[in-house]
Design a protein around this motif. Structure first.
Motif, mmCIF file in Angstrom:
data_model
loop_
_atom_site.group_PDB
_atom_site.id
_atom_site.type_symbol
_atom_site.label_atom_id
_atom_site.label_comp_id
_atom_site.label_asym_id
_atom_site.label_seq_id
_atom_site.Cartn_x
_atom_site.Cartn_y
_atom_site.Cartn_z
ATOM 1 N N GLY A 38 36.775 37.921 13.274
ATOM 2 C CA GLY A 38 36.976 39.294 12.817
ATOM 3 C C GLY A 38 35.873 40.233 13.228
ATOM 4 N N LEU A 39 34.642 39.756 13.318
ATOM 5 C CA LEU A 39 33.510 40.622 13.603
ATOM 6 C C LEU A 39 33.002 40.495 15.041
ATOM 7 C CD1 LEU A 39 31.560 40.163 10.253
ATOM 8 C CD2 LEU A 39 33.182 41.942 10.864
ATOM 9 N N LEU A 40 33.206 39.335 15.677
ATOM 10 C CA LEU A 40 32.720 39.154 17.052
ATOM 11 C C LEU A 40 33.854 39.048 18.064
ATOM 12 C CD1 LEU A 40 30.184 38.245 15.304
ATOM 13 C CD2 LEU A 40 29.625 36.760 17.227
ATOM 14 N N ARG A 41 35.092 38.852 17.583
ATOM 15 C CA ARG A 41 36.239 38.645 18.460
ATOM 16 C C ARG A 41 36.044 37.421 19.362
ATOM 17 N NH1 ARG A 41 38.025 41.397 15.105
ATOM 18 N NH2 ARG A 41 39.186 43.337 15.285
ATOM 19 N N VAL A 42 35.453 36.379 18.793
ATOM 20 C CA VAL A 42 35.253 35.119 19.514
ATOM 21 C C VAL A 42 36.103 34.044 18.847
ATOM 22 C CG1 VAL A 42 33.605 33.287 20.068
ATOM 23 C CG2 VAL A 42 32.927 35.681 20.274
ATOM 24 N N ILE A 168 31.198 41.055 2.751
ATOM 25 C CA ILE A 168 31.782 41.717 3.918
ATOM 26 C C ILE A 168 32.445 43.035 3.549
ATOM 27 C CG2 ILE A 168 33.458 41.504 5.798
ATOM 28 C CD1 ILE A 168 31.078 39.674 6.118
ATOM 29 N N GLU A 169 33.113 43.079 2.402
ATOM 30 C CA GLU A 169 33.950 44.229 2.061
ATOM 31 C C GLU A 169 33.280 45.259 1.147
ATOM 32 O OE1 GLU A 169 36.850 44.784 3.347
ATOM 33 O OE2 GLU A 169 37.036 42.886 4.429
ATOM 34 N N LYS A 170 32.241 44.856 0.409
ATOM 35 C CA LYS A 170 31.734 45.738 -0.642
ATOM 36 C C LYS A 170 30.263 46.108 -0.507
ATOM 37 C CE LYS A 170 35.726 45.559 -2.750
ATOM 38 N NZ LYS A 170 36.615 46.747 -2.786
ATOM 39 N N THR A 171 29.585 45.671 0.540
ATOM 40 C CA THR A 171 28.163 45.976 0.669
ATOM 41 C C THR A 171 27.904 46.843 1.903
ATOM 42 O OG1 THR A 171 27.643 44.021 2.007
ATOM 43 C CG2 THR A 171 27.593 43.756 -0.393
ATOM 44 N N LYS A 172 26.721 47.455 1.920
ATOM 45 C CA LYS A 172 26.349 48.283 3.069
ATOM 46 C C LYS A 172 26.224 47.443 4.327
ATOM 47 C CE LYS A 172 23.405 51.622 2.467
ATOM 48 N NZ LYS A 172 22.149 52.402 2.274
ATOM 49 N N MET A 173 25.652 46.239 4.190
ATOM 50 C CA MET A 173 25.543 45.352 5.346
ATOM 51 C C MET A 173 26.923 45.031 5.910
ATOM 52 S SD MET A 173 23.748 43.580 7.460
ATOM 53 C CE MET A 173 22.106 43.532 6.723
ATOM 54 N N GLY A 174 27.874 44.757 5.025
ATOM 55 C CA GLY A 174 29.230 44.476 5.465
ATOM 56 C C GLY A 174 29.868 45.663 6.166
ATOM 57 N N SER A 175 29.596 46.861 5.674
ATOM 58 C CA SER A 175 30.145 48.052 6.327
ATOM 59 C C SER A 175 29.552 48.241 7.722
ATOM 60 C CB SER A 175 29.881 49.293 5.466
ATOM 61 O OG SER A 175 28.500 49.578 5.389
ATOM 62 N N TYR A 176 28.258 47.917 7.896
ATOM 63 C CA TYR A 176 27.643 47.969 9.222
ATOM 64 C C TYR A 176 28.320 46.973 10.167
ATOM 65 C CZ TYR A 176 23.698 50.721 7.420
ATOM 66 O OH TYR A 176 22.931 51.711 6.870
ATOM 67 N N LEU A 196 21.395 42.193 16.844
ATOM 68 C CA LEU A 196 20.901 41.349 15.754
ATOM 69 C C LEU A 196 22.005 41.092 14.729
ATOM 70 C CD1 LEU A 196 18.590 39.907 14.282
ATOM 71 C CD2 LEU A 196 18.007 42.107 13.217
ATOM 72 N N LEU A 197 22.789 42.129 14.424
ATOM 73 C CA LEU A 197 23.895 41.964 13.486
ATOM 74 C C LEU A 197 24.892 40.922 13.981
ATOM 75 C CD1 LEU A 197 24.920 45.521 12.183
ATOM 76 C CD2 LEU A 197 23.981 43.619 10.880
ATOM 77 N N LEU A 198 25.223 40.990 15.263
ATOM 78 C CA LEU A 198 26.183 40.045 15.814
ATOM 79 C C LEU A 198 25.639 38.624 15.794
ATOM 80 C CD1 LEU A 198 27.576 42.093 18.842
ATOM 81 C CD2 LEU A 198 28.497 41.891 16.527
ATOM 82 N N MET A 199 24.343 38.474 16.096
ATOM 83 C CA MET A 199 23.735 37.150 16.049
ATOM 84 C C MET A 199 23.772 36.591 14.627
ATOM 85 S SD MET A 199 19.846 35.959 16.993
ATOM 86 C CE MET A 199 19.210 36.648 15.460
ATOM 87 N N LEU A 200 23.425 37.426 13.651
ATOM 88 C CA LEU A 200 23.435 36.986 12.257
ATOM 89 C C LEU A 200 24.847 36.656 11.788
ATOM 90 C CD1 LEU A 200 20.846 39.447 10.666
ATOM 91 C CD2 LEU A 200 20.514 37.038 11.265
ATOM 92 N N THR A 201 25.829 37.391 12.294
ATOM 93 C CA THR A 201 27.217 37.121 11.928
ATOM 94 C C THR A 201 27.649 35.744 12.413
ATOM 95 O OG1 THR A 201 27.787 39.475 11.991
ATOM 96 C CG2 THR A 201 29.599 37.897 12.174
#
Length: 295
Positions: A38-42, A168-176, A196-201
């Motif tokens: 959902g976040l990296l499309r991998v 994922i749905e309710k926090t600022k980090m999730g919105s980023y 960095l966000l993608l790596m952490l995901t």
């Protein structure tokens, strides 16, 4: 003895509970897979290998270092997450701009490499992992005997799935994270470190798989093929729920586990293929999945 459609209620309720336990494992594994896609499309075909890696790391911590189950619940997701971060940073990142098929082929090859390595050193017979002392014993529910540990797995899975959905749905980090998947350049223009966000995901998705490995290690024997035995079913769960849908992965995982358990009561011959029959029907009626968004 009371029956439903000729099946004793005791047998029916027992299979429902077993289905709920299996559904907890399906939900937890499909959750990590859905987060990554959902976040990296991998299409992370190595997810089953990271699940296996988590179980083996827990086993090695216990037998080589003397670190027990409770510390393993904390350390293993961190270790597997770091491995995932290194792989994303050094190799997977180069494939984001290419067709999704390249990511699938890379992660498939990575899964074969990990499984082959552990099979070479530990064989295919499997290694036992002791149930933690706090959950030894069983509970008599009247209609079945429930091991305490399996009840713990259901509760832990529910908490982890709910916590991940809220993150994922309710926090600022999730919105980023969600914004970065839609328009990475715009998010980066606001000062957010998108790489960095993608790596952490990716690391987080791998850590969820590793945590699932720790939870299931006392239930199943720890062996190199434990991930490959489940990964096709987990992909089916994600497809039915909707590729990339966090809520879909969780709800579908539990639902299909229960349906699989019921099929073993009413038509045991179909229990191994009921998930794939449901997937075919869902794809015919709603190609985006039950919770997916049409694109």
């Amino acid at each position: 003895m009371a029956t439903i459609f000729g099946v004793p209620i005791v047998v029916l309720m027992g299979q429902l509970l077993i289905g709920l336990i299996n559904g907890s494992i399906y939900a937890l594994l499909s959750l990590g897979l859905a987060v990554i896609f959902g976040l990296l499309r991998v299409v992370n075909f190595a997810h089953g290998a990271f699940y296996m890696l988590g179980a083996f790391v827990a086993w090695m911590l216990l037998h080589y270092v003397g670190i027990g189950y409770w510390w393993a619940l904390i350390l293993v997701p961190v270790i597997v997450g770091v491995v995932g971060a290194v792989i994303e940073r050094s190799m997977l990142r180069r494939l984001y701009e290419l067709d999704h098929l390249y990511g699938l082929l890379f992660t498939f090859g990575l899964a074969l490499l990990l499984e082959g390595t552990f099979r070479h050193f530990y064989g295919s017979s499997g290694q036992p992992y002791a149930t933690p002392a706090a959950f030894e014993g069983v509970m008599n529910l009247g209609f079945m005997i429930l091991p305490y540990y399996r009840g713990w797995v259901v509760v832990a899975s529910l908490v982890i799935c709910l916590g991940t959905w809220l993150l994922i749905e309710k926090t600022k980090m999730g919105s980023y994270l969600r914004a970065a998947t839609e328009n990475a350049s715009l998010v980066q223009a606001f000062g957010v470190n998108v790489p960095l966000l993608l790596m952490l995901t990716y690391a987080f998705g791998c850590a969820l798989a590793g945590l699932a490995g720790v939870l299931t290690a006392p239930i199943y024997q720890v062996n190199p093929m434990m991930g490959s035995n489940l990964i096709i079913t987990i992909f089916a769960v994600v497809v039915i729920g909707g590729m990339g849908s966090i809520l879909g992965a969780i709800a579908t995982g539990y639902l299909l586990g229960i349906i699989e358990g019921l099929s073993k009561v009413f038509y045991p011959e179909a229990s191994n293929m009921v998930v794939f029959v449901i997937m075919a029907v869902v794809l015919l009626l709603r190609p985006a999945g039950l919770f997916g968004k049409d694109t």
